[in-house]
Scaffold this active site. Structure first.
Site, mmCIF file in Angstrom:
data_model
loop_
_atom_site.group_PDB
_atom_site.id
_atom_site.type_symbol
_atom_site.label_atom_id
_atom_site.label_comp_id
_atom_site.label_asym_id
_atom_site.label_seq_id
_atom_site.Cartn_x
_atom_site.Cartn_y
_atom_site.Cartn_z
ATOM 1 N N SER A 252 8.443 -26.572 -1.568
ATOM 2 C CA SER A 252 8.978 -25.283 -1.300
ATOM 3 C C SER A 252 8.323 -24.833 -0.128
ATOM 4 O O SER A 252 7.464 -25.704 0.520
ATOM 5 C CB SER A 252 8.484 -24.439 -2.565
ATOM 6 O OG SER A 252 7.268 -24.169 -2.597
ATOM 7 N N LYS A 253 8.559 -23.543 0.193
ATOM 8 C CA LYS A 253 8.051 -22.966 1.395
ATOM 9 C C LYS A 253 6.584 -23.111 1.551
ATOM 10 O O LYS A 253 5.880 -23.261 2.695
ATOM 11 C CB LYS A 253 8.303 -21.409 1.672
ATOM 12 C CG LYS A 253 9.750 -21.202 2.004
ATOM 13 C CD LYS A 253 9.940 -19.823 2.749
ATOM 14 C CE LYS A 253 11.527 -19.804 3.037
ATOM 15 N NZ LYS A 253 11.907 -18.595 2.087
ATOM 16 N N ARG A 254 5.806 -23.242 0.403
ATOM 17 C CA ARG A 254 4.108 -23.338 0.443
ATOM 18 C C ARG A 254 4.071 -24.683 1.202
ATOM 19 O O ARG A 254 2.787 -24.762 1.693
ATOM 20 C CB ARG A 254 3.791 -23.569 -0.996
ATOM 21 C CG ARG A 254 3.631 -22.120 -1.590
ATOM 22 C CD ARG A 254 3.217 -22.048 -2.823
ATOM 23 N NE ARG A 254 4.006 -23.108 -3.976
ATOM 24 C CZ ARG A 254 3.591 -24.182 -4.602
ATOM 25 N NH1 ARG A 254 2.380 -24.617 -4.191
ATOM 26 N NH2 ARG A 254 4.403 -24.858 -5.037
#
Ligand code: GLU
Length: 476
Positions: A252-254
């Site tokens: 994910s964006k993390r």
């Protein structure tokens, strides 16, 4: 003939995980002389956007993953955009309703929520209560008068099991009691994903459905029930391993950039991305080789060589791979790519000869094409000198004056001659190593670290080198 599809929902920019799904379908089709079909699944009216569809199409083209049938080029089983196929879905919804395999449901959201809570209280798995499953004709007529927009639910068998024969994972069974009477047509007249995908895959004669493992539990068993209810032949299923971040959670964006456009904008080369993504969940037969062209990937690809375990996406590995591809290109080709990459930016690439020299000497330091702007800026627009560095240079003024004189007299401007010139000064002043190179580095680049200083000076050019030294001398 093998027919596979990539059916993205245009509800966001092309995700890097989707790149892998598209790629594997493409490789499988090309390996087997089959067809690769692009279908846009835009039945979610609120979240689907043209901008995202364009991004996906541009992304696939940029990666060189060409399709044989799709919304832009048509084909024998079109249209290839779900929002243009509503009539077709309606036909099959009516068919299921007539055959008693689906029913109208009038329950409000509140009814459904209340039922859910009751079931949870009783310790049961919450699912639709099937309240509308057995309404008689009169009840339906009456309800239609009050509520003209019911949903349509599939009449899921009450017991038994669904068998998924996965080409990669083998035979998997799912108890039907866990699957409720799912909605196939929403009250706004749009089909749900599970319904539309089955109609389209069947009518488009898709015979291999290759997609992420996230579809295996919730979607594939429901879809198989629909295939059976509609008497459509089943395709073969392949559920690809998931792509996780380095901390083993869902990518994910993390974990950094996850959209293809971010990679493109940072200056990744499409062939490097394709090569890296192909190795997430697929191990080619040729071991100990990591660099594969698209054609080599096609030749190597097979379902047997897919992995069942999750793949880990490593930002440093993909950077490394991009660097390898940058190293492999010829200088002329690299220059072409760079011109294209910077065409709408404030970095003007006009002086081809200079850029060729720059690329020849600086390639080691270029991992992504956006590094070039940073390097060029470092050469021509160095940071201001700190007070600390000014006093350090003051201590080395002798060397600086000597260097200035030598450069001024210097004729044959190339990087090796500059290196020799520096060595000669070193001999003359009895300086070597850090004592010789570091003051010159700070003088010219205003920094403590960076590429070899003689290369830097060569690229800066004689006049600009002299100017820079003059500027520094005025403050010493
Ligand atoms: N539109 C679906 C998605 O993007 C397609 C999934 C499938 O391959 O069936 O997740």
């Amino acid at each position: 003939m093998i027919r596979v599809r990539f059916p993205p929902s245009p509800t966001g920019f092309m995700h890097i995980g989707n790149v892998r799904t598209a790629l594997f379908n493409f490789l499988f089709a090309r390996k087997n002389n089959g067809k690769f079909i692009l279908r846009i699944e835009d039945t979610d009216k609120e979240r689907s956007k043209k901008e995202y569809e364009d991004d996906i199409i541009e992304g696939l083209k940029w990666l060189n993953l060409n399709w044989d049938e799709g919304p832009d080029i048509g084909g024998p089983f079109g249209p290839y955009r779900q929002s243009e196929r509503l009539e077709i879905y309606k036909f099959y919804i009516d068919k299921l309703l007539e055959e008693g395999k689906a029913y109208l449901c009038f329950c409000s959201e509140e009814d459904i929520e209340r039922d859910r809570e009751d079931m949870l209280k009783k310790g049961l798995m919450p699912k639709y209560s099937r309240r509308c499953r057995n309404l008689n004709k009169d009840e339906i007529e009456k309800k239609l008068k009050d509520n003209s927009s019911p949903v349509v639910r599939f009449k899921t068998p009450l017991d038994g099991e669904v068998v998924v024969e996965d080409e990669l994972r083998g035979r998997l069974t799912f108890p039907i009691e866990n699957l409720d009477d799912f909605v196939i047509l929403r009250s706004d007249g749009m089909p749900t994903y599970n319904f539309a995908v089955v109609i389209d895959d069947a009518l488009m004669k898709i015979n291999y459905v290759i997609r992420g493992e996230d579809h295996l539990h919730g979607n594939t068993p429901r879809q198989i029930l629909l295939y059976k209810a509609l008497n459509f032949p089943l395709p073969k299923f392949v559920h690809l391993p998931m792509i996780l971040g380095e901390d083993h959670t869902k990518l994910s964006k993390r974990h950094g950039s996850v959209s293809l456009r971010d990679y493109k904008n940072e200056g990744y080369l499409p062939e490097a991305l394709v090569n890296y993504m192909a190795l997430l969940g697929f191990s080619p037969k040729t071991k100990e080789k990591e660099i594969f062209s698209l054609q080599e990937l096609i030749d190597e690809f097979s379902i047997e060589n897919l992995s069942k375990s999750n793949a880990i996406f490593s930002p440093s590995k993909i950077r490394w791979m991009n660097h390898k591809y940058i190293e492999m290109l010829s200088i002329d080709e690299l220059l072409k790519r760079i011109k294209d990459f910077y065409k709408d930016s404030d970095l003007e690439i006009k002086n081809d000869d200079w850029y060729k020299e720059f690329l020849r000497l600086m390639r080691d330091h270029i991992f992504v094409l956006s590094d070039i702007k940073k390097l060029v800026k470092e050469i021509f627009e160095p940071e201001k000198l700190s007070d600390e560095k000014i006093s350090y240079l003051r201590e080395n003024k002798n060397l600086i004056l000597e260097f200035y004189d030598a450069i001024e007299k210097f004729e044959k401007w190339n990087e090796n001659n500059i290196l020799n010139l520096i060595k000669d000064i070193g001999k003359k002043l009895s300086l070597k190593g850090k004592d010789l190179y570091h003051p010159l580095r700070v003088l010219i680049t205003h920094q403590d670290q960076g590429p070899e200083i003689y290369i830097y000076i060569y690229l800066l050019g004689k006049d600009k080198t002299l100017n820079r030294i003059e500027e520094v001398l005025t403050i010493l």
